[in-house]
Write a protein that holds these residues in place. Structure first.
Motif, PDB file in Angstrom:
ATOM      1  N   ALA B  41       0.863  -1.185   0.000  1.00 42.37           N
ATOM      2  CA  ALA B  41       0.000   0.000   0.000  1.00 42.37           C
ATOM      3  C   ALA B  41       0.897   1.232   0.000  1.00 42.37           C
ATOM      4  O   ALA B  41       1.864   1.297   0.757  1.00 42.37           O
ATOM      5  CB  ALA B  41      -0.909   0.006   1.224  1.00 42.37           C
ATOM      6  N   ILE B  42       0.588   2.193  -0.859  1.00 46.38           N
ATOM      7  CA  ILE B  42       1.437   3.367  -1.065  1.00 46.38           C
ATOM      8  C   ILE B  42       0.589   4.621  -0.942  1.00 46.38           C
ATOM      9  O   ILE B  42      -0.486   4.699  -1.525  1.00 46.38           O
ATOM     10  CB  ILE B  42       2.090   3.348  -2.464  1.00 46.38           C
ATOM     11  CG1 ILE B  42       2.853   2.036  -2.693  1.00 46.38           C
ATOM     12  CG2 ILE B  42       2.987   4.554  -2.664  1.00 46.38           C
ATOM     13  CD1 ILE B  42       3.408   1.893  -4.115  1.00 46.38           C
ATOM     14  N   SER B  43       1.083   5.604  -0.188  1.00 45.45           N
ATOM     15  CA  SER B  43       0.369   6.873  -0.087  1.00 45.45           C
ATOM     16  C   SER B  43       1.354   8.023   0.095  1.00 45.45           C
ATOM     17  O   SER B  43       2.459   7.833   0.603  1.00 45.45           O
ATOM     18  CB  SER B  43      -0.600   6.833   1.097  1.00 45.45           C
ATOM     19  OG  SER B  43      -1.381   8.018   1.132  1.00 45.45           O
ATOM     20  N   VAL B  44       0.933   9.218  -0.312  1.00 43.69           N
ATOM     21  CA  VAL B  44       1.784  10.401  -0.195  1.00 43.69           C
ATOM     22  C   VAL B  44       0.953  11.566   0.312  1.00 43.69           C
ATOM     23  O   VAL B  44      -0.209  11.724  -0.060  1.00 43.69           O
ATOM     24  CB  VAL B  44       2.435  10.741  -1.560  1.00 43.69           C
ATOM     25  CG1 VAL B  44       1.389  10.966  -2.633  1.00 43.69           C
ATOM     26  CG2 VAL B  44       3.345  11.953  -1.461  1.00 43.69           C
ATOM     27  N   ASP B  45       1.545  12.363   1.205  1.00 40.32           N
ATOM     28  CA  ASP B  45       0.901  13.583   1.685  1.00 40.32           C
ATOM     29  C   ASP B  45       1.944  14.678   1.838  1.00 40.32           C
ATOM     30  O   ASP B  45       3.052  14.435   2.285  1.00 40.32           O
ATOM     31  CB  ASP B  45       0.231  13.360   3.046  1.00 40.32           C
ATOM     32  CG  ASP B  45      -1.235  12.980   2.907  1.00 40.32           C
ATOM     33  OD1 ASP B  45      -1.991  13.738   2.286  1.00 40.32           O
ATOM     34  OD2 ASP B  45      -1.606  11.912   3.412  1.00 40.32           O
ATOM     35  N   ASP B  73      -3.443   6.971   6.463  1.00 42.86           N
ATOM     36  CA  ASP B  73      -3.853   6.400   5.175  1.00 42.86           C
ATOM     37  C   ASP B  73      -3.565   4.901   5.122  1.00 42.86           C
ATOM     38  O   ASP B  73      -4.365   4.126   4.608  1.00 42.86           O
ATOM     39  CB  ASP B  73      -3.140   7.113   4.019  1.00 42.86           C
ATOM     40  CG  ASP B  73      -3.707   8.502   3.759  1.00 42.86           C
ATOM     41  OD1 ASP B  73      -4.939   8.651   3.781  1.00 42.86           O
ATOM     42  OD2 ASP B  73      -2.916   9.424   3.528  1.00 42.86           O
ATOM     43  N   LEU B  74      -2.415   4.505   5.634  1.00 42.44           N
ATOM     44  CA  LEU B  74      -2.124   3.063   5.693  1.00 42.44           C
ATOM     45  C   LEU B  74      -3.141   2.356   6.594  1.00 42.44           C
ATOM     46  O   LEU B  74      -3.619   1.265   6.282  1.00 42.44           O
ATOM     47  CB  LEU B  74      -0.711   2.811   6.225  1.00 42.44           C
ATOM     48  CG  LEU B  74       0.460   3.229   5.332  1.00 42.44           C
ATOM     49  CD1 LEU B  74       1.787   2.866   6.011  1.00 42.44           C
ATOM     50  CD2 LEU B  74       0.378   2.563   3.956  1.00 42.44           C
ATOM     51  N   SER B  76      -6.197   3.055   7.186  1.00 44.42           N
ATOM     52  CA  SER B  76      -7.521   2.914   6.578  1.00 44.42           C
ATOM     53  C   SER B  76      -7.569   1.784   5.559  1.00 44.42           C
ATOM     54  O   SER B  76      -8.648   1.328   5.182  1.00 44.42           O
ATOM     55  CB  SER B  76      -7.944   4.220   5.919  1.00 44.42           C
ATOM     56  OG  SER B  76      -7.191   4.443   4.744  1.00 44.42           O
ATOM     57  N   MET B  77      -6.405   1.341   5.077  1.00 44.77           N
ATOM     58  CA  MET B  77      -6.365   0.192   4.155  1.00 44.77           C
ATOM     59  C   MET B  77      -6.131  -1.113   4.907  1.00 44.77           C
ATOM     60  O   MET B  77      -6.106  -2.174   4.286  1.00 44.77           O
ATOM     61  CB  MET B  77      -5.232   0.368   3.135  1.00 44.77           C
ATOM     62  CG  MET B  77      -5.193   1.684   2.407  1.00 44.77           C
ATOM     63  SD  MET B  77      -6.645   2.037   1.381  1.00 44.77           S
ATOM     64  CE  MET B  77      -6.401   0.936  -0.014  1.00 44.77           C
ATOM     65  N   ASN B 133       5.074   3.376   2.590  1.00 47.53           N
ATOM     66  CA  ASN B 133       4.781   2.045   2.055  1.00 47.53           C
ATOM     67  C   ASN B 133       4.347   1.168   3.213  1.00 47.53           C
ATOM     68  O   ASN B 133       5.026   1.109   4.247  1.00 47.53           O
ATOM     69  CB  ASN B 133       6.039   1.408   1.434  1.00 47.53           C
ATOM     70  CG  ASN B 133       6.466   2.045   0.120  1.00 47.53           C
ATOM     71  OD1 ASN B 133       7.420   1.606  -0.482  1.00 47.53           O
ATOM     72  ND2 ASN B 133       5.757   3.065  -0.308  1.00 47.53           N
ATOM     73  N   ALA B 207     -13.613   1.219   4.410  1.00 49.94           N
ATOM     74  CA  ALA B 207     -12.962   2.032   5.447  1.00 49.94           C
ATOM     75  C   ALA B 207     -12.332   3.259   4.798  1.00 49.94           C
ATOM     76  O   ALA B 207     -11.950   3.236   3.621  1.00 49.94           O
ATOM     77  CB  ALA B 207     -11.898   1.224   6.182  1.00 49.94           C
ATOM     78  N   ILE B 208     -12.224   4.319   5.581  1.00 48.68           N
ATOM     79  CA  ILE B 208     -11.562   5.543   5.150  1.00 48.68           C
ATOM     80  C   ILE B 208     -11.051   6.233   6.395  1.00 48.68           C
ATOM     81  O   ILE B 208     -11.589   6.019   7.491  1.00 48.68           O
ATOM     82  CB  ILE B 208     -12.556   6.460   4.376  1.00 48.68           C
ATOM     83  CG1 ILE B 208     -11.829   7.611   3.664  1.00 48.68           C
ATOM     84  CG2 ILE B 208     -13.650   7.003   5.293  1.00 48.68           C
ATOM     85  CD1 ILE B 208     -12.722   8.391   2.701  1.00 48.68           C
ATOM     86  N   ASP B 209     -10.017   7.043   6.253  1.00 46.62           N
ATOM     87  CA  ASP B 209      -9.600   7.822   7.425  1.00 46.62           C
ATOM     88  C   ASP B 209     -10.189   9.224   7.323  1.00 46.62           C
ATOM     89  O   ASP B 209     -10.437   9.742   6.229  1.00 46.62           O
ATOM     90  CB  ASP B 209      -8.081   7.841   7.596  1.00 46.62           C
ATOM     91  CG  ASP B 209      -7.391   8.798   6.657  1.00 46.62           C
ATOM     92  OD1 ASP B 209      -7.727   8.792   5.455  1.00 46.62           O
ATOM     93  OD2 ASP B 209      -6.517   9.553   7.101  1.00 46.62           O
TER      94      ASP B 209
END
Lengths: 318, 318
Positions: B41-45, B73-74, B76-77, B133, B207-209
């Motif tokens: 799982a990948i996220s950027v802020d 974000d991680l 919520s996944m 990650n 799910a969501i944050d």
């Protein structure tokens, strides 16, 4: 315009389709599936307006370059591009600019087969941060740390073109129009040596990409490997455009310190030299031997056997 | 100070040791080893000064929060934090600021077990971009898209505290000193529900944050899932500090629209309700049912059976 719409409008559903992207842009995270028996190479680079690029830089070129400089880091590890995230900060949502920027970025993404899987768009002074993920067979990643005395030093492509392209943009030189186009193109659209990097796996003893200039970057290899080097300045590869535009001494100084070449520098033991040359010639990229690793911790520049000191044109953040 | 030294001085050799980090900060890329049978799982802020945080925000809190919002974000996944990169843009290399920022960031990194593997430091207007990650068992990632009519809607923790903390900092309210400390702490040091997110895997339908505010964020779930929802405003979880500081109506408006809660909102089918409550109670996090998914595409807010319209306090970039 709402934050998520910016990303969705300009970047969703475009770029290469990769079957290992299980969930793309639009949720809290992207979800991707790493390949078995591979390691993951990760790198991040930021470009800030008025620091790394001028406001006049065409948006499409900026998009292309922002990705290319990251892909160059993957290339230097021998990694295959896989996925990336984009963090874009803009003073205002300029749709025309965004369309062109995204076209340039996605041109590079398609060419190199990397999928944009996540993004964040924020208001603020213009800057671009891209994080790339690449894959490399386990234990095959190239590093800066394996060079040994006696290894040969090579570079790909030609050096100094990007720095001269920038100087042309700054009005410091004149050049014939086809040379001008070529040199500015080398500055705006660097060519990360992704395939060449993969050809070096298992053969090169160390590798690095040339971002700050050869002298600075080879210093990282020497430090990480605990060695010195001799580089023959007359063997540095110079483009015809470079040779036709400035003096040999100035060209060599640019090749040593100009920066932003995004070529690969690598070292290879004598025993692997033939195999490496065979492997690398399959990538279609020019490469040339420029020197040799030696004991010690110094970089010695020789031109026709005599010590050479370049005009210092390098740059460094902070 | 040289670019790479900034990163090396403040971030190298600290934070959690992970055996899956094969090569950390200091080369062109980091190299990590993904786990078998897991997806990534990948996220950027990005946080930009004067947009996402004020210049007065303590550097240690800023470092903590910059990572926490990404970890959310991680969470919520349902992903487990693994590795991250940091792109830091600063107007000047302020060593004291950097020391405190890195301490806050690495505090969060150690607590949540995520390794800093790469970075880029550039000169420019202050901003922070973190890419995280995480790993999640194959086919177990939670998304926004699985809610179905009849599913129950839950949230973790309490809502609106962060927004009220910000308003206290802005001098818009008074609060008792222990409440003030708690509420500002909720604004400066959010608690990403990483373990709770993992407890939801295989049980929650979506799910969501909560980053932009419950009303905005639940809208993403409804859109992605193609459903509507009824939320009972009197069931929104409010902290004692919140209840002691502002009126019930104002508190409920903050809980609905305030943003930056970094709690999880999730949906669960009736058949999984018991199993989910058992699983989630192991995380030690409070959670409460606030409504139900229904057919349609609208969010209905009811307070004691009557329609409720909050004061709009939300925010949106651009």
């Amino acid at each position: 315009m709402k934050e998520f719409q910016l990303i969705e409008n300009f970047f969703s559903g475009r770029g290469p389709l990769r079957r290992d992207v299980l969930l793309g842009i639009g949720d809290d995270c992207a979800v991707v599936q790493p390949a078995v028996n591979k390691s993951l190479a990760i790198s991040v680079d930021t470009l800030v307006e008025n620091v790394h690029f001028l406001p006049a830089m065409p948006a499409a070129d900026l998009g292309y370059k922002a990705l290319a400089v990251n892909l160059s880091d993957l290339a230097s590890m021998g990694a295959e591009p896989a996925w990336m995230t984009l963090a874009l900060t803009l003073p205002e949502p300029d749709e025309l600019w965004l369309r062109r920027f995204s076209e340039g970025l996605l041109d590079a993404a398609e060419y190199y087969g990397i999928a944009l899987v996540g993004g964040d768009t924020t208001r603020g002074p213009k800057s671009i941060t891209i994080t790339v993920n690449g894959q490399v067979p386990e234990d095959k990643a190239l590093t800066r740390g394996g060079a040994k005395a006696g290894d040969w030093i090579y570079v790909t492509g030609t050096l100094g073109d990007s720095a001269l392209g920038l100087q042309l943009l700054q009005g410091k030189h004149d050049a014939r129009s086809e040379h001008r186009e070529y040199l500015i193109g080398r500055h705006y659209r660097p060519t990360p040596r992704v395939l060449a990097g993969q050809c070096l796996r298992g053969l090169a003893s160390s590798a690095i990409d040339l971002s700050d200039g050869l002298m600075s970057d080879i210093g990282h290899v020497l430090k990480a490997s605990g060695v010195g080097a001799v580089v023959k300045v007359e063997d540095l590869p110079l483009s015809q455009a470079m040779q036709d535009t400035v003096s040999p001494e100035f060209a060599q100084s640019l090749a040593l310190t100009g920066g932003e070449d995004y070529e690969l520098l690598f070292t290879v033991p004598e025993a692997q030299k033939g195999a490496l040359e065979t492997s690398l010639s399959q990538s279609g990229v020019k490469f040339v031997k420029i020197g040799q690793i030696c004991a010690g911790n110094q970089l010695k520049l020789l031109k026709d056997g005599e010590p050479f000191t370049p005009e210092n044109l390098g740059f460094e953040h902070f």
